[in-house]
Design an enzyme around this catalytic site. Sequence first.
Site, PDB file in Angstrom:
ATOM      1  N   ASP A  72      17.135 -31.787 -23.445  1.00  0.00           N
ATOM      2  CA  ASP A  72      18.769 -31.932 -23.454  1.00  0.00           C
ATOM      3  C   ASP A  72      18.987 -32.805 -24.788  1.00  0.00           C
ATOM      4  O   ASP A  72      18.350 -33.914 -24.609  1.00  0.00           O
ATOM      5  CB  ASP A  72      19.188 -32.493 -22.263  1.00  0.00           C
ATOM      6  CG  ASP A  72      20.880 -32.557 -22.148  1.00  0.00           C
ATOM      7  OD1 ASP A  72      21.507 -32.711 -23.304  1.00  0.00           O
ATOM      8  OD2 ASP A  72      21.568 -32.153 -21.227  1.00  0.00           O
ATOM      9  N   ILE A  73      19.498 -32.668 -25.656  1.00  0.00           N
ATOM     10  CA  ILE A  73      20.097 -33.067 -26.766  1.00  0.00           C
ATOM     11  C   ILE A  73      21.098 -34.344 -26.795  1.00  0.00           C
ATOM     12  O   ILE A  73      21.299 -35.097 -27.404  1.00  0.00           O
ATOM     13  CB  ILE A  73      20.200 -32.565 -28.239  1.00  0.00           C
ATOM     14  CG1 ILE A  73      21.363 -31.560 -27.944  1.00  0.00           C
ATOM     15  CG2 ILE A  73      19.107 -31.526 -28.608  1.00  0.00           C
ATOM     16  CD1 ILE A  73      22.023 -30.906 -29.258  1.00  0.00           C
ATOM     17  N   GLU A 120      29.752 -26.894 -17.970  1.00  0.00           N
ATOM     18  CA  GLU A 120      30.090 -27.154 -19.390  1.00  0.00           C
ATOM     19  C   GLU A 120      29.395 -25.810 -19.881  1.00  0.00           C
ATOM     20  O   GLU A 120      30.215 -25.402 -21.032  1.00  0.00           O
ATOM     21  CB  GLU A 120      29.307 -28.314 -19.824  1.00  0.00           C
ATOM     22  CG  GLU A 120      29.942 -29.686 -19.314  1.00  0.00           C
ATOM     23  CD  GLU A 120      29.181 -30.739 -19.888  1.00  0.00           C
ATOM     24  OE1 GLU A 120      27.995 -30.732 -20.649  1.00  0.00           O
ATOM     25  OE2 GLU A 120      29.883 -31.973 -19.864  1.00  0.00           O
ATOM     26  N   HIS A 168      21.824 -23.197 -15.246  1.00  0.00           N
ATOM     27  CA  HIS A 168      20.537 -24.097 -15.701  1.00  0.00           C
ATOM     28  C   HIS A 168      20.641 -25.258 -14.690  1.00  0.00           C
ATOM     29  O   HIS A 168      21.454 -25.605 -13.899  1.00  0.00           O
ATOM     30  CB  HIS A 168      20.843 -24.696 -17.184  1.00  0.00           C
ATOM     31  CG  HIS A 168      22.522 -25.455 -17.169  1.00  0.00           C
ATOM     32  ND1 HIS A 168      23.585 -24.531 -17.226  1.00  0.00           N
ATOM     33  CD2 HIS A 168      22.468 -26.723 -17.253  1.00  0.00           C
ATOM     34  CE1 HIS A 168      24.484 -25.586 -17.405  1.00  0.00           C
ATOM     35  NE2 HIS A 168      23.854 -26.834 -17.372  1.00  0.00           N
ATOM     36  N   HIS A 216      19.036 -29.143 -14.351  1.00  0.00           N
ATOM     37  CA  HIS A 216      18.862 -30.336 -15.138  1.00  0.00           C
ATOM     38  C   HIS A 216      17.503 -31.042 -14.295  1.00  0.00           C
ATOM     39  O   HIS A 216      17.689 -31.124 -13.236  1.00  0.00           O
ATOM     40  CB  HIS A 216      20.242 -31.422 -15.191  1.00  0.00           C
ATOM     41  CG  HIS A 216      21.165 -31.036 -15.703  1.00  0.00           C
ATOM     42  ND1 HIS A 216      21.544 -31.330 -17.189  1.00  0.00           N
ATOM     43  CD2 HIS A 216      22.347 -30.229 -15.559  1.00  0.00           C
ATOM     44  CE1 HIS A 216      22.607 -30.854 -17.630  1.00  0.00           C
ATOM     45  NE2 HIS A 216      23.007 -30.246 -16.463  1.00  0.00           N
TER      46      HIS A 216
END
Length: 133
Positions: free
Chosen positions: A28-29, A87, A92, A94
């Site tokens: 994750d950026i 978002e 997905h 995390h």
Amino acid sequence: MTIFSKIVSGEIPAYVVAETIDFLAFLDINPLAEGHVLVIPKKEIDYIFDLDDELYTGLQIFAKIIAGGIKKAIPCIKVGVAVIGLEVPHAHIHLIPMNHVSDLNFSRPKLTFTPEQLEATMEKIREALKIEE
């Protein structure tokens, strides 16, 4: 097409820690912690519970493998798991290295790492995953 689909297609670069035919794991950026990884199915489906059973269970198993690599690579007590999905309309998971419950607070400010730091973290996790195999 979501930003994650653009990562899958190679249109957008990412710090990929692992990949299979069906799944992709990348840093994750905008992370909550060093080693915060997103695990996705390559097939674009918005809601995780809309995945068919085979894809859903495959994603969970892939996430478990990646979490093992994160735990070996990044000092932490556990790797936390979160599925939010508001978002980016692409299912997905995390995976977040954590030492405190508050480490999973998505309302707190995100961390910033340089490209060199992200590259180094990616390599640490990749190396740890090689041990897993």
